[in-house]
Motif scaffolding. Structure first.
Motif, mmCIF file in Angstrom:
data_model
loop_
_atom_site.group_PDB
_atom_site.id
_atom_site.type_symbol
_atom_site.label_atom_id
_atom_site.label_comp_id
_atom_site.label_asym_id
_atom_site.label_seq_id
_atom_site.Cartn_x
_atom_site.Cartn_y
_atom_site.Cartn_z
ATOM 1 N N CYS A 1 -6.412 3.794 -8.965
ATOM 2 C CA CYS A 1 -6.772 4.710 -7.887
ATOM 3 C C CYS A 1 -8.131 5.342 -8.211
ATOM 4 O O CYS A 1 -8.298 5.961 -9.268
ATOM 5 N N TRP B 1 -11.608 -0.011 5.774
ATOM 6 C CA TRP B 1 -12.741 0.214 4.887
ATOM 7 C C TRP B 1 -14.050 -0.101 5.610
ATOM 8 O O TRP B 1 -14.145 -1.085 6.330
ATOM 9 N N ASN C 1 -6.801 -1.310 0.874
ATOM 10 C CA ASN C 1 -7.560 -0.316 1.635
ATOM 11 C C ASN C 1 -7.821 -0.801 3.054
ATOM 12 O O ASN C 1 -8.684 -1.654 3.272
ATOM 13 N N TYR D 1 -6.689 -5.728 -3.212
ATOM 14 C CA TYR D 1 -7.060 -4.459 -2.598
ATOM 15 C C TYR D 1 -6.088 -4.014 -1.517
ATOM 16 O O TYR D 1 -5.512 -4.826 -0.793
ATOM 17 N N SER E 1 -18.165 3.650 2.814
ATOM 18 C CA SER E 1 -17.173 4.074 1.822
ATOM 19 C C SER E 1 -17.598 3.728 0.406
ATOM 20 O O SER E 1 -17.041 4.276 -0.552
ATOM 21 N N ARG F 1 -9.690 4.807 -3.074
ATOM 22 C CA ARG F 1 -9.737 3.350 -3.169
ATOM 23 C C ARG F 1 -8.582 2.886 -4.043
ATOM 24 O O ARG F 1 -8.468 3.293 -5.202
ATOM 25 N N GLN G 1 0.830 -1.205 0.000
ATOM 26 C CA GLN G 1 0.000 0.000 0.000
ATOM 27 C C GLN G 1 0.867 1.258 0.000
ATOM 28 O O GLN G 1 0.629 2.209 -0.753
#
Length: 217
Positions: free
Chosen positions: A121, A160, A157, A155, A164, A204, A39
């Motif tokens: 993104c 979350w 994120n 993913y 969202s 995201r 990330q």
């Protein structure tokens, strides 16, 4: 380090689901430490202005269509010719995908040869309308088979929540909404599953792409 025992269990689940024609959702695919490191690396690419508005259509006919999709993307290419060279964490992610590719070839006889990958993104308000990941007859392998066989979304994120938005909606045998949770991988057959990204209210991030039969598309 790759956890070979855990990876094998996850790969078995992926192969079983894909063999039945169903999308597969795999949580804890890399583990939290590697997921958060990945990330951070992808977020740094945003700051480095490596993302561009995404288009639709095959490469030679790609057009901007904000009424269809509003994300931005950063393509990866180990050679650095058609995208950004992967950093250390993205490179490890691609190694793990290659392990999955080889397992699917052994167990599902898919003849996969290539992994494509880009970071996506979605800023607040962004979405991607319903579509399939194949462009027949534009993207074909040399023997005439569709190039893209398996689609994946991974993913990035953490924290979350349902408010969202931003779910991946899969139009499979039944409609499935998949939240884009950190360290979650989704795989499905590219030609069979219509899917969309619902509007998000927060940033995201994902790593997305395909396992293909064709070497070049």
């Amino acid at each position: 380090m790759l956890d070979q025992a855990r990876d094998l269990v996850l790969d078995e689940r992926a192969a079983a689901g894909l063999a039945s024609g169903e999308p597969v959702v795999l949580d804890a695919w890399l583990g939290p430490v590697r997921a958060l490191a990945l990330q951070l690396e992808v977020t740094a690419l945003i700051g480095g202005r490596h993302f561009q508005p995404a288009g639709i259509g095959a490469a030679r006919a790609r057009v901007m269509a904000p009424e269809v999709r509003r994300d931005s993307v950063c393509w990866f290419d180990p050679e650095g010719a058609a995208g950004v060279q992967p950093g250390a964490e993205v490179a490890l992610f691609l190694v793990r995908l290659d392990v999955l590719l080889r397992y699917l070839n052994r167990t599902c006889f898919l003849a996969l040869r290539r992994v494509e990958c880009h970071a996506a993104c979605y800023e607040p308000g962004a979405f991607y309308g319903a579509h399939k990941d194949t462009f027949a007859p534009d993207i074909l392998s040399t023997n005439g088979e569709a190039g893209r066989v398996i689609s994946y979304c991974y993913y990035l994120n953490d924290g979350w929540i349902a408010a969202s938005g931003g779910c991946l909606r899969l139009h499979a045998a039944t409609e499935i909404d998949v939240a884009p949770l950190l360290d979650r991988l989704v795989v499905f057959r590219s030609a069979d599953v219509d899917h969309e990204v619902l509007p998000t209210t927060v940033r995201r991030l994902s790593l997305t792409g395909w396992m293909s039969r064709a070497r070049h598309e």
